[in-house]
Design an enzyme around this catalytic site. Sequence first.
Site, short mmCIF file in Angstrom:
data_model
loop_
_atom_site.label_atom_id
_atom_site.label_comp_id
_atom_site.label_asym_id
_atom_site.label_seq_id
_atom_site.Cartn_x
_atom_site.Cartn_y
_atom_site.Cartn_z
N TRP A 106 -9.69 -43.13 16.82
CA TRP A 106 -11.19 -43.66 15.92
C TRP A 106 -12.95 -42.81 15.89
O TRP A 106 -14.03 -43.29 14.88
CB TRP A 106 -11.50 -45.39 17.00
CG TRP A 106 -11.35 -44.69 18.06
CD1 TRP A 106 -10.78 -44.42 18.78
CD2 TRP A 106 -12.67 -44.24 18.64
NE1 TRP A 106 -10.43 -44.01 20.49
CE2 TRP A 106 -12.09 -44.23 20.49
CE3 TRP A 106 -13.69 -44.33 18.24
CZ2 TRP A 106 -13.32 -43.37 20.66
CZ3 TRP A 106 -14.49 -43.04 19.28
CH2 TRP A 106 -14.33 -43.46 20.79
N ASN A 107 -12.31 -41.66 16.43
CA ASN A 107 -13.76 -41.59 16.66
C ASN A 107 -14.51 -40.81 15.30
O ASN A 107 -15.68 -40.02 15.08
CB ASN A 107 -13.65 -40.12 18.30
CG ASN A 107 -12.68 -39.57 17.83
OD1 ASN A 107 -12.03 -39.88 17.10
ND2 ASN A 107 -13.53 -38.15 18.82
N LYS B 40 -1.61 -44.69 10.10
CA LYS B 40 -2.14 -45.09 10.75
C LYS B 40 -3.67 -45.46 10.93
O LYS B 40 -3.43 -44.34 11.93
CB LYS B 40 -0.57 -45.59 11.32
CG LYS B 40 -0.55 -46.88 12.24
CD LYS B 40 -2.28 -47.29 12.83
CE LYS B 40 -1.56 -46.82 14.45
NZ LYS B 40 -3.07 -47.49 15.14
N PRO B 41 -4.36 -45.93 10.61
CA PRO B 41 -5.62 -45.58 10.79
C PRO B 41 -5.37 -46.05 12.73
O PRO B 41 -4.84 -47.08 12.39
CB PRO B 41 -6.58 -46.20 10.00
CG PRO B 41 -5.08 -46.29 9.03
CD PRO B 41 -3.91 -46.91 9.75
N SER C 76 -4.98 -39.35 22.70
CA SER C 76 -4.78 -39.04 24.19
C SER C 76 -3.60 -38.17 24.72
O SER C 76 -2.43 -38.21 24.34
CB SER C 76 -5.18 -40.39 25.59
OG SER C 76 -3.82 -41.15 24.97
N GLU D 195 -2.62 -33.43 18.49
CA GLU D 195 -4.03 -33.15 18.81
C GLU D 195 -4.55 -33.98 20.14
O GLU D 195 -4.68 -34.68 19.52
CB GLU D 195 -5.14 -33.06 18.24
CG GLU D 195 -6.12 -32.45 17.62
CD GLU D 195 -7.42 -32.22 18.65
OE1 GLU D 195 -7.33 -32.51 19.83
OE2 GLU D 195 -7.99 -33.98 18.31
N CYS E 284 -12.71 -34.78 21.60
CA CYS E 284 -12.35 -33.97 21.83
C CYS E 284 -13.08 -32.68 22.02
O CYS E 284 -12.17 -32.45 23.25
CB CYS E 284 -10.83 -34.19 21.00
SG CYS E 284 -10.63 -33.44 19.51
N GLU F 287 -11.79 -36.41 31.08
CA GLU F 287 -12.76 -36.16 30.00
C GLU F 287 -13.40 -37.50 29.48
O GLU F 287 -13.06 -38.37 29.84
CB GLU F 287 -11.43 -36.47 28.69
CG GLU F 287 -12.42 -36.10 27.38
CD GLU F 287 -11.30 -35.92 26.34
OE1 GLU F 287 -11.37 -35.41 25.03
OE2 GLU F 287 -10.28 -36.79 26.11
#
Length: 488
Positions: free
Chosen positions: A158-159, A182-183, A237, A258, A292, A389
């Site tokens: 989402w970021n 898949k958003p 994540s 990632e 990230c 994080e």
Amino acid sequence: MNATESDLLGRIPTELFVAGKWLPGSGGTFPVHDPATGVVLAQVADAAPSDGAAALDAAVGAGRDWARTAPRRRAEILRRAFDLVQEHAEDLALLMTLEMGKPLQEARGEVGYGGEFLRWFSEEAVRIDGRYGASPEGNGQMVVTHRPVGPSLLITPWNFPLAMATRKIAPALAAGCTVVVKPPALTPLTTLMLTRLLEQAGVPEGVVNVVTTTKSGAVCGPLISDPRLRKLSFTGSTEVGVRLLEQAAGGVLRTSMELGGNAPFLVFEDADLDAAVDGALAAKFRNIGQACTAANRFYVHETIAEEFSRRVTERVAAMKTGRGTDDGVDIGPLIEPKAVDGVAALVDDAVDRGARVRTGGARGEGPGTFYLPTVLTDVPPDAEVMRQEIFGPVLPIATFASEGEAIELANSTPYGLVGYAYARDTRRGQRLIEEIETGMMGLNVGVVSNAAAPFGGVKQSGLGREGAREGILEYLETKYTLMPSPYA
């Protein structure tokens, strides 16, 4: 919401895109909120497992023709998509700010960055090569070629709703793969707008399919276990990535992961402090700290720590918090209420363990999900803010006494996505490049992302690379053929 925003939202598709058609989801709809106000921006189709299956059917059905499409043709479509993104840059930027919260100026920057993946991989599509030559024994000719992996499932975060979509879709299409995207349920609108632009650019039916859903596991699980799927790419994540890897193992899927980061930011005693402060702010507060690649742990040499902290605090205290569409805003809202709760818990834990709040350290006012930009000093190594994080606008500072200690602190985590270091000594810089255990590094710079550079990490930060030449190789299989020697 003003008239400009309402007009834009009225033009954004909200349905699934399967086999070249916009379709309602079988699972109803779900709301997308503006995190700065809590207002519902749109109701988006909520896919059921049957919709995911239809999307994979479409990708499989279009796979052979797309793989056989001339590389130049694929390149031209991607280039047209790049041009359309530039043409609609202001709409895309505003849409990202509305659904994700980042300041509008940063959203414009993401349009530029995200668009570059379309342009870069339009150029790479015609550079897929191979090799031909005699075997060492001279008894045959070896031919090495590359071919598309096949239907691919791309799960985006989402970021960075535009850049993370283009960073996956562009190399897949350039390589000749069809995709199911898949958003994220939190920020699906930008991907849907991008999909319409890809449609306008001439992407054939079934090559790109998009399923929005609040039921990710139920929709994606059957696709991952389907033997027709050959590639899984995920950004998110580490915890979720591990589960997806376990699922992908059953079909021996090609995977690109990632995952999480915990980036160290080292400032040595010989650093240019002005540059280090600028770099720290860029590395920490870009995207409201929700990246990230965001610097997570700041380690500053003990002889300059107070001066560095003073300068950083002065700059952070002057930052303006508010809705990303407002003039002069530096820090927008976090993505959702639980994100604010998580950041607040990390700061409270650090303070309980002895950290000092130099500025911020509290939730913002208003209806949105705001947390004030924060600087912490005297942060102990066992504070959770140095171990997890953060994904928020919090800059925690600790000290070190020697280069060896700094490197040990930088590597004292299971993550290894990116690291940052500021030092004038070039030999020290070379040692840091060799010793810091990350897939990427910023040496005297605070932002490293570039479409022409390989993006990815080591250890629990992921597998594979995105962007650069390495990015298209993730969607290609290598095939070796031996033929008789023409001289036998």
